[in-house]
Design a protein around this motif. Structure first.
Motif, short mmCIF file in Angstrom:
data_model
loop_
_atom_site.label_atom_id
_atom_site.label_comp_id
_atom_site.label_asym_id
_atom_site.label_seq_id
_atom_site.Cartn_x
_atom_site.Cartn_y
_atom_site.Cartn_z
N VAL A 183 0.84 -1.20 0.00
CA VAL A 183 0.00 0.00 0.00
C VAL A 183 0.88 1.25 0.00
CG1 VAL A 183 -1.67 1.34 1.35
CG2 VAL A 183 -1.95 -1.14 1.12
N LEU A 184 1.91 1.23 0.82
CA LEU A 184 2.84 2.36 0.90
C LEU A 184 3.50 2.62 -0.45
CD1 LEU A 184 4.45 4.48 2.48
CD2 LEU A 184 6.01 2.64 3.18
N CYS A 185 4.01 1.57 -1.09
CA CYS A 185 4.72 1.74 -2.36
C CYS A 185 3.80 2.22 -3.47
CB CYS A 185 5.37 0.41 -2.76
SG CYS A 185 6.79 -0.03 -1.74
N ALA A 186 2.59 1.71 -3.54
CA ALA A 186 1.65 2.14 -4.58
C ALA A 186 1.33 3.62 -4.43
CB ALA A 186 0.38 1.31 -4.52
N ASN A 187 1.10 4.07 -3.19
CA ASN A 187 0.76 5.47 -2.97
C ASN A 187 1.97 6.38 -3.13
OD1 ASN A 187 -2.24 5.90 -1.94
ND2 ASN A 187 -1.55 3.90 -1.20
N LEU A 188 3.16 5.86 -2.87
CA LEU A 188 4.38 6.61 -3.15
C LEU A 188 4.51 6.87 -4.65
CD1 LEU A 188 7.21 7.74 -2.43
CD2 LEU A 188 8.08 5.40 -2.63
#
Length: 286
Positions: free
Chosen positions: A99-104
């Motif tokens: 989730v963190l990487c996608a939103n980054l």
């Protein structure tokens, strides 16, 4: 491994970073990174890449010397987006990191579009439909209302002029104040910023060396870039000091509050930044 380098006289990592203008590469810049020993390994940390650089492939080469001779490793290519997609494509990656990487990646894309920079090569362009499901709905992202002067000092020697935020290699908060009533040397002033960090501890950062703000001869500013991604909603208490004496009123502010006063594409960018920040907080606290 540290043991592989111990016979060399010196060693450092050379990082070559591409630079673009109007979607065309115009050149490169080179940064030399010194090693830090941690246990049995040397680590080389490249800092200073901003949100619009997530897709830039950094060419890294370990350069060493021994008895006046030069040696180098094979080149390695890596980018922020490369790391993010590696985590997204691994079955064993924690869901909160995906989730963190996608939103980054989405934040990087909106930053490029806002800056009109490399718009033909957006970091989130390779997200699969399954990976897009990790993106936070920006319509659900709110900004905090932490923005007030406490007026806790009856006759402040310096007065607040304003505050703002810029998105560069880090999120930078700028605090501007006027010294017209101050009889001392502005170079002696410090800024104290207190907030709760990701570990739940209240910390105070002290900034020195204010700089003249624009053309105002009595106006000075401090830039603060000490917040981690997960701390962008943290309320900040900010005041100017001379030594141990507070000589301004206390401001309460947050990086999140800045977004509340924006519109259009900048507002969308700030929402994407806060979505990324919220995901970082969940990941690091989990």
């Amino acid at each position: 491994k540290a043991s592989l380098l111990e016979n060399y006289d010196s060693y450092a990592l050379e990082c070559v970073i591409p630079e673009y203008e109007n979607n065309v590469q115009t050149g490169t810049r080179t940064v030399t990174v010194e090693p830090v020993l941690k246990g049995n390994y040397y680590y080389f940390t490249l800092e200073g890449l901003n949100a619009i650089s997530m897709n830039h492939m950094v060419k890294a080469t370990l350069r060493m010397t021994k008895n006046g001779q030069s040696f180098c490793s094979k080149e390695d290519l890596f980018s922020v987006a490369t790391y993010a997609y590696a985590q997204l494509n691994q079955t064993g990656t924690k869901e909160s990191l995906k989730v963190l990487c996608a939103n980054l990646l989405r934040y990087g894309s909106l930053a490029q579009q806002y800056k009109n920079y490399c718009t033909d090569n957006l970091p989130d362009s390779n997200l699969t439909e399954e990976q897009k499901a990790y993106l936070v709905d920006l319509d659900t992202v709110d900004f905090d209302n932490v923005n007030q002067d406490l007026h806790d000092l009856s006759n402040p020697e310096v007065t607040w002029v304003g505050k703002t935020m810029t998105l560069d290699s880090k999120v930078i908060l700028k605090f501007v104040f006027d010294t017209a009533k101050y009889m001392g040397n502005p170079a002696d002033l410090t800024l104290r910023i207190s907030y709760v960090n990701t570990s739940g501890q209240r910390v105070t950062d002290v900034l020195t060396n204010p700089v003249v703000y624009q053309a105002g001869t009595t106006r000075y500013a401090f830039d603060f870039d000490g917040l981690l991604a997960a701390e962008l909603r943290s309320p900040l208490s900010v005041a100017v000091y001379e030594g141990d004496w507070q000589i301004s009123t206390t401001l309460e502010y947050s990086a999140s509050s800045y977004g509340g006063g924006t519109t259009g594409a900048l507002r969308s960018l700030c929402k994407a930044l806060m979505a990324y920040s919220d995901c970082a907080k969940i990941f690091f606290e989990g």
